[in-house]
Design a protein around this motif. Sequence first.
Motif, PDB file in Angstrom:
ATOM      1  N   THR A 313       0.818  -1.214   0.000  1.00  0.00           N
ATOM      2  CA  THR A 313       0.000   0.000   0.000  1.00  0.00           C
ATOM      3  C   THR A 313       0.851   1.263   0.000  1.00  0.00           C
ATOM      4  O   THR A 313       0.468   2.278  -0.594  1.00  0.00           O
ATOM      5  CB  THR A 313      -0.927   0.005   1.224  1.00  0.00           C
ATOM      6  N   ASP A 314       2.010   1.230   0.671  1.00  0.00           N
ATOM      7  CA  ASP A 314       2.881   2.408   0.677  1.00  0.00           C
ATOM      8  C   ASP A 314       4.351   2.075   0.436  1.00  0.00           C
ATOM      9  O   ASP A 314       5.177   2.977   0.330  1.00  0.00           O
ATOM     10  CB  ASP A 314       2.752   3.177   1.998  1.00  0.00           C
ATOM     11  N   GLY A 315       4.687   0.775   0.329  1.00  0.00           N
ATOM     12  CA  GLY A 315       6.049   0.375   0.016  1.00  0.00           C
ATOM     13  C   GLY A 315       7.048   0.519   1.139  1.00  0.00           C
ATOM     14  O   GLY A 315       8.259   0.448   0.891  1.00  0.00           O
ATOM     15  N   LYS A 316       6.581   0.686   2.371  1.00  0.00           N
ATOM     16  CA  LYS A 316       7.496   0.813   3.508  1.00  0.00           C
ATOM     17  C   LYS A 316       7.805  -0.561   4.074  1.00  0.00           C
ATOM     18  O   LYS A 316       6.905  -1.339   4.380  1.00  0.00           O
ATOM     19  CB  LYS A 316       6.876   1.710   4.586  1.00  0.00           C
ATOM     20  N   LEU A 317       9.099  -0.865   4.216  1.00  0.00           N
ATOM     21  CA  LEU A 317       9.528  -2.197   4.610  1.00  0.00           C
ATOM     22  C   LEU A 317       9.018  -2.593   5.995  1.00  0.00           C
ATOM     23  O   LEU A 317       8.781  -3.784   6.259  1.00  0.00           O
ATOM     24  CB  LEU A 317      11.053  -2.272   4.572  1.00  0.00           C
TER      25      LEU A 317
END
Length: 448
Positions: A313-317
Amino acid sequence: MLSISTSAAEEIVAELDLDSLATDPLDIPSQGTQSWPFRIAGFCSRMCARIFGICSTIFLLALLANVPILQLITFGYLLDSSGSAARGQSFRSQFSGIRKAMHLGGIMLGAWLLIWPARFVSGFWMDAMIIDPTSSQTIALKIAQWFITFATVAHVFAAIICGGKLRYFFWPLIAPFSLAIWLVRRSSITRKLLSITVGWISPKLVADICNAQPITDWFLPAIFLRRLFTENLFATSYDSVKNFLFELELPRYFMLGLKGLFGTLCWLAIPTLMLAGSTSDEPGLAGLCLFIGIVVSVPVFALLPFVQTHFATDGKLRRFFEPLQVMRLFSRAPMAHLFSLFLILLLALPLFLLKIEQVPAEFLWSLSLLFIAFGWPSRMIAGWAVGRAAKKEKPVRWWLRYPIQFFAAPVSLLFAVIFYLTRYISWNGTLSLLENHVFLLPAPFWLS
């Protein structure tokens, strides 16, 4: 003489109305035509274009899925489709880049079809070389081969320079029919006859039939002449290619796939190692590893599709390490999550059968077509479930939530058992546990 030729070419260009180039089928608005037959034809054209775009996307993703390291672009694209669905975007936006894929697929298909005459003549020339290298027939076939090859390369180059639409590759075949139709539609006699016969039924249909499109919609030499005399052909082509590659967003998909691979491996490390350890020669250790591997696999397989979607959804690991947030989303829409989990695992089962017999390396990319065709809908289904849960603020009532969540365990357990047993039918044996095409890539580069 040069100035006279240039001015003459500009007059020809102006007369042919080369400024009004036709748009792609996906860009044609439905209100462009008013009569029902033309609306239906336009709808069918747009649908065929979308289907071709989807097929082209699957084909290109399958090609990348078998290239080491570049496989991460395919993985990132699938994750992005899941994230788009979870963010509540429209169904159409989940097919990101379909127009570019349709364009690139048309170029590849057109170029591939055009090289067949050259290959056909080349085969005859090779046979003639074997029989008599010095005969007149051999020399004639060699000249024909060089001529056809040169003409094919020039044709493909001109078609790409002028926009790369699929019809540009076959304009010599289309031109006679298109020219005849264009002349008939421009004729005043045709309009009068249609007004007398069809006009009393549908004047809009007469207007649509007589609406002659610019000749540059199909006449490739005229388009090439315009660009040659009015533009800096090299600079324009370079900018077009650069913009095309930039709009593909390949670096973004690569980084999304790289982070997604790292987070997924963190989730799969323990169950995969335990299941692989069950092949130990010591029965006690093998049984313990199998028990731990199955027990750990159940919650991992039940949550990981939605964890990946939560990350996309936001690409944050760090989203990979928020299982409680995913479980809260599960509790808000348990039925949607259970239904999507069942479909995701169900779509994955037939793909295990494709690993029974080893496929030659040159045909391995074709196997990936099925993996992408099944895996893409699975990602969208997971995104739909997460997006549905994100719209709700409170979990459903406990007496409904707990039974539904309970049924997720046997579904995941059944898949874990089947996944473990597939190592006995796969050509990679125990190494097949490291593939796991449900959550990873269909052909991981670490096994290539």
